[in-house]
Design a protein around this motif. Structure first.
Motif, mmCIF file in Angstrom:
data_model
loop_
_atom_site.group_PDB
_atom_site.id
_atom_site.type_symbol
_atom_site.label_atom_id
_atom_site.label_comp_id
_atom_site.label_asym_id
_atom_site.label_seq_id
_atom_site.Cartn_x
_atom_site.Cartn_y
_atom_site.Cartn_z
ATOM 1 N N TYR A 1 2.489 14.883 25.227
ATOM 2 C CA TYR A 1 2.018 13.968 25.939
ATOM 3 C C TYR A 1 2.833 12.518 25.713
ATOM 4 C CZ TYR A 1 -1.900 11.338 28.191
ATOM 5 O OH TYR A 1 -2.532 10.457 28.769
ATOM 6 N N THR B 1 -11.421 9.969 27.130
ATOM 7 C CA THR B 1 -12.674 10.418 26.429
ATOM 8 C C THR B 1 -13.231 9.181 25.439
ATOM 9 O OG1 THR B 1 -11.424 11.438 24.942
ATOM 10 C CG2 THR B 1 -11.823 12.817 26.771
ATOM 11 N N GLY C 1 -2.196 -3.310 27.980
ATOM 12 C CA GLY C 1 -3.351 -3.207 28.733
ATOM 13 C C GLY C 1 -4.657 -3.240 27.740
ATOM 14 N N GLY C 2 -5.006 -1.864 27.199
ATOM 15 C CA GLY C 2 -5.873 -2.005 26.059
ATOM 16 C C GLY C 2 -5.359 -2.265 24.715
ATOM 17 N N GLY C 3 -4.251 -1.845 24.577
ATOM 18 C CA GLY C 3 -3.551 -2.021 23.104
ATOM 19 C C GLY C 3 -3.738 -0.882 22.289
HETATM 20 C C1 LIG Z 1 -9.069 6.518 20.383
HETATM 21 C C2 LIG Z 1 -7.847 6.809 21.286
HETATM 22 C C3 LIG Z 1 -8.369 7.849 22.256
HETATM 23 C C4 LIG Z 1 -7.753 8.167 23.298
HETATM 24 N N1 LIG Z 1 -8.248 9.277 24.257
HETATM 25 C C5 LIG Z 1 -7.074 9.548 25.374
HETATM 26 C C6 LIG Z 1 -7.984 10.514 26.205
HETATM 27 O O1 LIG Z 1 -8.990 11.018 26.190
HETATM 28 N N2 LIG Z 1 -7.101 10.797 27.178
HETATM 29 C C7 LIG Z 1 -5.862 10.593 27.594
HETATM 30 O O2 LIG Z 1 -5.103 10.651 28.394
HETATM 31 N N3 LIG Z 1 -5.248 9.586 26.678
HETATM 32 C C8 LIG Z 1 -6.108 9.033 25.398
HETATM 33 N N4 LIG Z 1 -5.275 8.102 24.604
HETATM 34 C C9 LIG Z 1 -3.974 7.980 24.759
HETATM 35 C C10 LIG Z 1 -4.138 6.725 25.666
HETATM 36 O O3 LIG Z 1 -3.732 7.561 26.783
HETATM 37 C C11 LIG Z 1 -2.837 5.708 25.191
HETATM 38 O O4 LIG Z 1 -2.977 5.194 24.203
HETATM 39 C C12 LIG Z 1 -2.690 4.665 26.232
HETATM 40 O O5 LIG Z 1 -1.271 4.008 26.168
HETATM 41 C C13 LIG Z 1 -3.702 3.898 26.060
HETATM 42 O O6 LIG Z 1 -3.621 2.765 26.978
HETATM 43 P P1 LIG Z 1 -3.797 1.259 26.760
HETATM 44 O O7 LIG Z 1 -3.534 0.288 28.010
HETATM 45 O O8 LIG Z 1 -4.740 1.033 25.821
HETATM 46 O O9 LIG Z 1 -2.798 1.094 25.800
HETATM 47 P P2 LIG Z 1 -1.372 -0.328 25.607
HETATM 48 O O10 LIG Z 1 -0.986 -0.203 24.132
HETATM 49 O O11 LIG Z 1 -2.032 -1.536 25.894
HETATM 50 O O12 LIG Z 1 -0.199 0.013 26.679
HETATM 51 C C14 LIG Z 1 0.509 1.161 26.465
HETATM 52 C C15 LIG Z 1 1.706 1.244 27.202
HETATM 53 O O13 LIG Z 1 1.187 1.167 28.498
HETATM 54 C C16 LIG Z 1 2.264 0.542 29.325
HETATM 55 N N5 LIG Z 1 1.506 -0.685 30.184
HETATM 56 C C17 LIG Z 1 0.329 -1.129 29.683
HETATM 57 N N6 LIG Z 1 -0.169 -1.945 30.704
HETATM 58 C C18 LIG Z 1 0.540 -1.942 31.751
HETATM 59 C C19 LIG Z 1 0.770 -2.541 33.032
HETATM 60 N N7 LIG Z 1 -0.257 -3.280 33.287
HETATM 61 N N8 LIG Z 1 1.814 -2.317 33.533
HETATM 62 C C20 LIG Z 1 3.082 -1.499 33.377
HETATM 63 N N9 LIG Z 1 2.896 -1.059 32.242
HETATM 64 C C21 LIG Z 1 1.859 -1.199 31.353
HETATM 65 C C22 LIG Z 1 3.194 -0.422 28.521
HETATM 66 O O14 LIG Z 1 4.381 0.480 28.424
HETATM 67 C C23 LIG Z 1 2.585 -0.306 27.150
HETATM 68 O O15 LIG Z 1 3.468 -0.222 25.985
HETATM 69 C C24 LIG Z 1 -6.352 7.686 23.506
HETATM 70 C C25 LIG Z 1 -5.761 6.973 22.526
HETATM 71 C C26 LIG Z 1 -6.688 6.421 21.627
HETATM 72 C C27 LIG Z 1 -6.142 5.256 20.579
#
Ligand SMILES: Cc1cc2nc3c(=O)[nH]c(=O)nc-3n(C[C@H](O)[C@H](O)[C@H](O)COP(=O)(O)OP(=O)(O)OC[C@H]3O[C@@H](n4cnc5c(N)ncnc54)[C@H](O)[C@@H]3O)c2cc1C
Length: 453
Positions: free
Chosen positions: A405, A132, A72-74
């Motif tokens: 979490y 956040t 998703g967002g990595g």
């Molecule tokens: C700087 C920072 C701040 C954060 N702040 C918060 C916060 O305020 N609140 C909170 O709750 N969490 C927070 N997080 C944690 C955040 O919830 C996780 O990092 C989350 O995985 C981010 O989503 P992403 O899509 O960017 O991740 P990605 O690394 O892209 O995806 C994570 C996992 O989600 C699954 N996935 C992604 N996209 C899909 C899809 N389309 N279908 C099925 N599975 C999918 C996959 O298993 C993948 O490995 C934070 C993380 C960071 C790095």
């Protein structure tokens, strides 16, 4: 199995979006994730343009026996959205979003970041609980739970998810909601990417802002213990509209400090009254609490956690902020090895805490999320930073609930930690996994073992 150029040509023929493999000008950039500790080389990165591309990608991976990672967002710290020698389904090119202001709902594609999502919903004066830090992806955050500034009034992100389109392991595209595929819908709300690939999310929206009362105060580290005690007292009586988080951090002047960030999304005058104690306690050495756009609040602490740094994190849940928690946190933070290290205490409160632990797959419905974060830029400092996070986490064990979490599980955590992340919902999740992904095609995540049938 290794892929030939011909194999990839086959995938290209069935895929509208770009296919990136080694040698492509974007390959090095496309395989990078938020956490620079992760260095993996996928066989191919498919950037779908729609659900049909995702179906083609899943079929291709299965036909060639390739591991499938979903991006998703990595931002996930464990970096499982990228893999060695497998197929990454990378949603970077799927950022469509459409708000329905009459129904107060939004359909959003999984490549969106919260900044992009909030911008579109705020155009209608609406929002839903998101992360956040605006740079984080909506997809992974939603599927793992999602705590954020609006949770006190409106619940967690999963509590606002009302439907999702999902490509399953067998290639079917289904819609999951309370009425359709209800078990899958339950599991998606906290069970991560275990059940399929989400190609579209639908959320409930709420009137928010555009101005809210938000911002941050900071106190000298010498007063961290009394500040944390005050913070916990403040939250005991604060209304649902108000969510505050405490953070031990290093300020821009290089001095350690204790910050309290807050967002209050009720009536502006009433919110000013609610946050007043935050502005008078101490008094703080820094006070930037006041009226601000909700969009600014969503970017308030973004600069403190920039991308492309080396990261090691550990998390836990705490029942409360007790004197022991405060003593351990303050003592540990004295020794923080990097100016970007921090210890975060984020409450699960208000509406988020009124949802039953088994109503969605996300079970941790009270207390505080504890994040122990190290970020640094010099690989020679890896050992010192990792050791500090681990020592701090170990010191917290006697006062922790044992839960964690799922979205902040590290790359090196074992099966036992994955199970406590799902807590009392693990057995049901195993059954849902067995019916939707019995062969564990979607294994690159905080993995749920399919129940034996
Ligand atoms: C700087 C920072 C701040 C954060 N702040 C918060 C916060 O305020 N609140 C909170 O709750 N969490 C927070 N997080 C944690 C955040 O919830 C996780 O990092 C989350 O995985 C981010 O989503 P992403 O899509 O960017 O991740 P990605 O690394 O892209 O995806 C994570 C996992 O989600 C699954 N996935 C992604 N996209 C899909 C899809 N389309 N279908 C099925 N599975 C999918 C996959 O298993 C993948 O490995 C934070 C993380 C960071 C790095």
């Amino acid at each position: 199995m290794s892929l030939s150029g011909r194999d990839l040509d086959g995938l290209r023929a069935s895929h509208r979006g770009e296919i990136i493999s080694a040698g492509h000008s974007q390959y090095e950039q496309a395989r990078r994730v938020w956490n620079a500790m992760i260095d993996r080389r996928p066989a191919a990165i498919a950037r779908p343009r729609g659900a049909a591309d995702v179906i083609a990608g899943v079929a291709f991976a299965r036909a060639h026996d390739l591991p499938v990672a979903i991006r998703g967002g990595g931002h996930n710290i464990a970096g499982r959205c990228v893999c060695d020698d497998g197929l990454v389904i990378d949603f970077s090119d799927m950022k469509g979003i459409r708000v329905d202001p009459a129904r107060k709902t939004v359909r959003a594609e999984p490549g969106l970041r919260w900044t992009e999502f909030d911008r579109e919903t705020q155009a209608f004066g609406l929002a839903t609980t998101g992360g956040t830090i605006g740079d984080t992806g909506i997809a992974g955050l939603t599927l793992g739970g999602g705590f954020g500034w609006l949770e006190g009034r409106y619940g967690m992100t999963v509590d606002n998810l009302i439907g999702a389109d999902v490509v399953l392991a067998d290639g079917r595209l289904v819609h999951a909601s309370a009425a359709e595929e209800p078990d899958l819908f339950w599991a998606l709300r906290g069970g991560g990417g275990n059940f399929g690939v989400v190609t579209s999310f639908e959320y409930r929206l709420h009137p928010v802002g555009p101005l809210i009362i938000g911002g941050m105060v900071a106190h000298p580290f010498a007063r961290a213990a009394e500040t944390l005690k005050f913070f916990a007292e403040f939250l005991r009586t604060a209304p649902d509209e108000c969510v505050a988080a405490a953070v031990l951090m290093t300020g821009p002047d290089g001095h350690k400090a204790c910050g309290i960030a807050v967002a209050c999304v009720g009536d502006l005058a009433e919110s000013e009254r609610v946050v007043k104690p935050l502005k008078t306690f101490g008094p703080p050495v820094l006070d930037v609490i006041g009226p601000m756009p909700y969009l600014a609040q969503q970017q308030l602490i973004e600069a403190a956690m920039p991308p492309n740094l080396l990261n090691y994190w550990k998390a836990e849940f705490l029942q409360d902020i007790t004197d022991d928690v405060i003593r351990i946190a303050v003592d540990a933070f004295e020794r923080a090895p990097s100016p970007l290290s921090s210890i975060l205490l984020f409450p699960i409160r208000g509406q988020a805490s009124r949802v039953a632990p088994d109503a969605t797959a996300f079970p941790h419905r009270r207390g505080y999320h504890l994040g122990i974060y190290s970020l640094w830029d010099d690989a020679n400092r890896n050992d010192a930073n990792i050791a500090w996070v681990r020592e701090t986490w170990r010191a917290m064990q006697p006062v922790a609930t044992g839960g964690v979490y799922v979205n902040e599980l590290g790359d090196d955590e074992g099966v036992d930690r994955v199970q406590v992340a799902y807590g009392l919902n693990y057995a049901r999740l195993q059954r849902v996994k067995a019916s939707y992904d019995p062969e564990n095609v979607f294994a690159l995540n905080a993995n749920i073992a399919p129940a034996a049938v």
